[in-house]
Design a protein around this motif. Structure first.
Motif, PDB file in Angstrom:
ATOM      1  N   VAL A 125       0.848  -1.137   0.076  1.00 46.11           N
ATOM      2  CA  VAL A 125      -0.184  -0.021   0.119  1.00 46.11           C
ATOM      3  C   VAL A 125       0.963   1.191   0.128  1.00 46.11           C
ATOM      4  N   ARG A 132      10.766  -8.852  -5.351  1.00 44.16           N
ATOM      5  CA  ARG A 132      12.018  -9.898  -5.658  1.00 44.16           C
ATOM      6  C   ARG A 132      11.503 -11.398  -5.053  1.00 44.16           C
ATOM      7  N   PHE A 178      -7.030  -0.974   5.849  1.00 54.23           N
ATOM      8  CA  PHE A 178      -6.417  -0.155   4.540  1.00 54.23           C
ATOM      9  C   PHE A 178      -6.931   1.386   4.954  1.00 54.23           C
ATOM     10  N   LEU A 179      -7.928   1.628   5.542  1.00 55.25           N
ATOM     11  CA  LEU A 179      -8.058   3.007   5.959  1.00 55.25           C
ATOM     12  C   LEU A 179      -6.942   3.535   6.825  1.00 55.25           C
ATOM     13  N   TRP A 234       0.281   6.813   5.536  1.00 56.55           N
ATOM     14  CA  TRP A 234       0.966   7.311   4.297  1.00 56.55           C
ATOM     15  C   TRP A 234       0.548   8.580   3.508  1.00 56.55           C
ATOM     16  N   THR A 235      -0.512   9.514   4.200  1.00 54.85           N
ATOM     17  CA  THR A 235      -0.752  10.676   3.591  1.00 54.85           C
ATOM     18  C   THR A 235      -0.307  11.655   4.759  1.00 54.85           C
ATOM     19  N   PHE A 236      -0.421  11.465   5.984  1.00 56.46           N
ATOM     20  CA  PHE A 236      -0.325  12.628   6.831  1.00 56.46           C
ATOM     21  C   PHE A 236       0.861  12.632   7.354  1.00 56.46           C
ATOM     22  N   TRP A 291       2.257   1.892  -3.494  1.00 55.87           N
ATOM     23  CA  TRP A 291       1.428   2.396  -4.335  1.00 55.87           C
ATOM     24  C   TRP A 291       1.061   3.538  -4.291  1.00 55.87           C
ATOM     25  N   ILE A 292       0.886   3.970  -2.913  1.00 54.61           N
ATOM     26  CA  ILE A 292       0.716   5.277  -2.675  1.00 54.61           C
ATOM     27  C   ILE A 292       1.637   6.324  -3.097  1.00 54.61           C
ATOM     28  N   GLN A 293       2.898   5.835  -3.011  1.00 50.91           N
ATOM     29  CA  GLN A 293       4.056   6.783  -3.369  1.00 50.91           C
ATOM     30  C   GLN A 293       4.633   6.333  -4.703  1.00 50.91           C
ATOM     31  N   ILE A 294       3.767   6.092  -5.695  1.00 53.79           N
ATOM     32  CA  ILE A 294       3.978   5.754  -6.766  1.00 53.79           C
ATOM     33  C   ILE A 294       5.325   4.735  -6.965  1.00 53.79           C
ATOM     34  N   ARG A 295       5.465   3.674  -6.354  1.00 47.21           N
ATOM     35  CA  ARG A 295       6.350   2.953  -6.544  1.00 47.21           C
ATOM     36  C   ARG A 295       5.923   1.496  -6.658  1.00 47.21           C
ATOM     37  N   LEU A 296       6.784   0.469  -6.709  1.00 50.11           N
ATOM     38  CA  LEU A 296       6.327  -0.918  -7.030  1.00 50.11           C
ATOM     39  C   LEU A 296       6.416  -1.677  -5.762  1.00 50.11           C
ATOM     40  N   TRP A 312      -3.724   4.023   4.687  1.00 50.02           N
ATOM     41  CA  TRP A 312      -4.036   5.219   3.746  1.00 50.02           C
ATOM     42  C   TRP A 312      -3.650   6.443   4.856  1.00 50.02           C
ATOM     43  N   PHE A 313      -4.116   6.352   6.015  1.00 49.25           N
ATOM     44  CA  PHE A 313      -3.750   7.739   7.123  1.00 49.25           C
ATOM     45  C   PHE A 313      -2.300   7.726   7.168  1.00 49.25           C
TER      46      PHE A 313
END
Lengths: 180, 158, 358
Positions: free
Chosen positions: C54, C66, C312-313, C319-321, C57-62, C316-317
């Motif tokens: 998560v 591996r 997930f919520l 990796w946002t705040f 994906w939020i940080q536009i990474r993969l 989400w917190f």
């Protein structure tokens, strides 16, 4: 011996053992941890008696509230990690005597009193019953003590707020001057 | 009024939190916009920017000729002694002695890829290459000789 | 239709037929214990990899890609590494308490698991004070953290433990009040009763705005109680290296790490039970045919779906705040969450008495 009795003796031994450790250890933080275990043991005893509500309240009030407060105040003291000096001999002798007399007194009282089983059926207290009893005005209702305790707690809370309030700059400076 | 400010505060806080979550939620749901390079797998297709500074190289043309006159301007420009130029004296057909480069020693292990040597070079003999996989097993292998053996100075470069 | 209730009944009947009752009970204890530990291990592995994915994906990474297909075995590999590592005990530490602390934290997480209803008729202990039990036991986990911080004999650990203690003790209030506002509606502390009361719709939708407000307060407060970003002051990397578990290594560290994720799972399960109906399928009022279709999805999936939505919520917190300061943290609790949840509780009581909810 039935398994229930065995469990009762295990829990009792746990409570007494941790209680003795709490008063004999010479590190203050460890003493508070042993006290914590002793209180948890009492909660376990309530669970054993199937008084779940009382057990939960025991844990919330004593373990989650009072012991945490004690631990915090220990953290804020300077010598929390060091061993206390050994108590002087005469003091230990007197405290041992006091314990002996206290035990003898309690044992005597218990042997004089004959315990009669009130009812063989386990009482199944629901939280609803406890709640209605607590706010009941009729016989065996606890409304008056409940309200009295509420007022007491309210007074304590207001007192805390007044102490914690920021005083005026002028008062503060005069207070500081008086200290100096 | 106090209560109005309080409500406004709470409202503003919730709104700004939702704006932030909206942004991250957008990224989470738009998984195609991944910016990660899957490096060892994409060696063939990897395109590095032109100005990426990997290491210093010396360009040689097809006649094994380079443009380095051995002026050691790069050696002076280098801030941490990466470059060492050893010169020799060629005897020209007319019998005149002429200064020329013998060995262009380049210590990759000391280089910070600042590019000052490339800027200092008056004849544009050296430049920065795009290579970046410099790992070797022995530190000695990082000391490189940039001019190829038997290479000569290009005609017309002074 | 397949349900876990029939399975548990089968096992119990067979045990009671073949063994005397005491032994049957003991064997059931063992089975439940093994299942709980297995659930813990599985949850630890799944939640760690989920968090990393998560975050990526939020940080536009993969994210990890591996070990194993799509990197899904990464957390397994990490666990094996942690098991192989040496568990150091610092020289100046209080050795007994230092080694005791991770187990206290872990045992507390295990105890809270007891009253949660995982599916219809599938829970470890159907205790009649379910929610109160959870909030009581969870107040013990702060003591494990305090012991860990103090016994490490390290300034960072002690500071982290103090912060964590102050934070958990104060945010417990808003968790309790927002839980109470749902208890007011259901009139029971039993988790099974709470789930059954949501047969015609979940409380989040049935009780209008007060329920939504208490849901928001609940989710903020549990984020703080589980010491997660943006409230992860007790282990703020940039200030305290790792807070209360700075000195821990190897499996002892892994126990702290695991219990953090288990606590997230448990508080999210409680939230899902109170506000989103636990294992109860999505029902709308009296739409019989719609409700029947929803009943075909097993209750097990409903419970885990809702819980993982809540998890997930919270991720989400995280990796946002950005992280809060200590004074901001306490201001948020005492000046905003607590008064709002108190007023909200009064409004909710009014709704419950007047019967304004559906």
């Amino acid at each position: 011996m039935s398994p229930a009795t065995i469990i009762f003796y295990i829990i009792s031994a746990f409570i007494l053992g941790t209680g003795v450790l709490a008063v004999t250890t010479r590190k203050i933080f460890r003493a508070s941890i042993w006290l914590l275990f002793s209180l948890i043991g009492i909660a376990a005893l309530y669970f054993w008696m199937q008084l779940e509500f009382l057990a939960a309240v025991q844990i919330i009030v004593y373990v989650g509230g009072i012991v945490v407060l004690i631990i915090f105040s220990i953290f804020l003291t300077i010598k929390s990690g060091e061993e206390m000096p050994k108590p002087i001999l005469i003091r230990s002798i007197f405290s041992a005597l006091a314990v002996l007399f206290g035990t003898g007194f309690v044992v005597r009282l218990i042997s004089l009193y004959t315990f009669k089983p009130i009812s063989t059926t386990a009482f199944n207290l629901s939280v609803n019953q406890i709640g209605t009893q607590m706010l009941d005005t009729k016989d065996f209702g606890y409304l008056l003590p409940f309200e009295l305790i509420s007022i007491l707690l309210l007074a304590a809370m207001i007192g805390c707020i007044v102490i914690a309030l920021k005083s005026n700059d002028k008062e503060a400076t005069t207070f500081q001057n008086s200290i100096q | 009024m106090f209560i109005v400010d309080y409500v406004k505060d709470v409202y503003g806080a919730m709104k700004s939190l939702l704006v932030g979550m909206n942004r991250t939620g957008y990224y989470f749901t738009h998984h195609k916009e991944i910016i990660t390079e899957e490096y060892p797998d994409n060696r063939e297709t990897l395109i590095l920017p032109e100005r990426f500074r990997g290491e210093v190289v010396m360009a040689h043309d097809e006649n094994n000729e380079h443009a380095c006159t051995g002026c050691s301007a790069c050696e002076l420009a280098c801030p941490n002694g990466t470059i060492k130029i050893i010169n020799k004296f060629d005897i020209s057909p007319e019998g005149k002695k002429k200064k020329a480069i013998d060995t262009f020693v380049y210590h990759l292990e000391l280089c910070t890829m600042c590019g000052l040597c490339v800027e200092a070079c008056p004849t544009a003999a050296i430049n920065m290459a795009n290579t970046f996989e410099h790992s070797v097993f022995n530190r000695g292998q990082l000391t490189k000789r940039l001019n190829k053996p038997d290479s000569k100075l290009k005609a017309g470069v002074e | 239709m397949f349900s876990l209730e029939t399975l548990t009944k089968l096992v119990q009947d067979w045990l009671n037929k073949t063994f005397p009752p005491t032994w049957a009970l003991l064997i059931e204890f063992v089975i439940v214990g093994i299942l709980a530990i297995a659930l813990f291990a599985a949850l630890g592995l799944v939640l760690v990899i989920m968090e990393r994915k998560v975050a990526a994906w939020i940080q536009i990474r993969l994210g990890p890609n591996r070990v194993g297909p799509l990197g899904l075995l990464q957390s397994t590999a990490d666990t094996i590494k942690l098991i192989m590592k040496e568990g150091l005990t610092p020289d100046g530490a209080d050795k007994f308490l230092f080694n005791l602390a991770p187990f206290i934290v872990m045992i507390v997480s295990m105890l809270i698991l007891a009253p949660i209803g995982f599916a219809k008729g599938f829970h470890i202990w159907d205790i009649n004070i379910g929610v109160l039990y959870v909030s009581a036991i969870s107040s013990v986990s702060v003591i494990g953290i305090l012991i860990a911080g103090w016994a490490s004999n390290n300034k960072y650990s002690l500071l982290g433990a103090m912060r964590s203690g102050a934070q958990m003790v104060s945010y417990e209030l808003s968790v309790g009040l927002s839980v109470l506002s749902i208890i007011v509606l259901t009139g029971s502390l039993n988790i099974n009763d709470i789930v059954l009361s949501q047969q015609n719709g979940w409380w989040l939708f049935k009780a209008h705005i007060p329920a939504i407000i208490s849901f928001v307060i609940f989710i903020i407060a549990i984020t703080a109680e589980t010491n997660r970003a943006p409230f992860d002051l007790s282990e703020a990397e940039s200030e305290l290296t790792a807070g209360f578990h700075t000195e821990y290594s190897g499996m002892k560290f892994a126990l702290f790490f695991l219990s953090e994720y288990i606590n997230i799972f448990i508080v999210c399960a409680i939230g899902a039970t109170l506000f989103l109906g636990g294992w109860m399928p999505f029902h709308i009022g009296n739409w019989e045919s719609f409700n029947h279709i929803m009943d075909y999805i097993p209750s097990f999936f409903w419970f885990f779906g809702k819980t993982f939505f809540m998890i997930f919520l919270i991720m989400w917190f995280r990796w946002t705040f950005p992280r809060l300061r200590v004074d901001q943290l306490l201001n948020l609790e005492w000046k905003y969450l607590l008064p709002i949840s108190m007023v909200n509780l009064i409004v909710m009581t009014l709704v419950a008495i007047k019967g304004w909810h559906f």
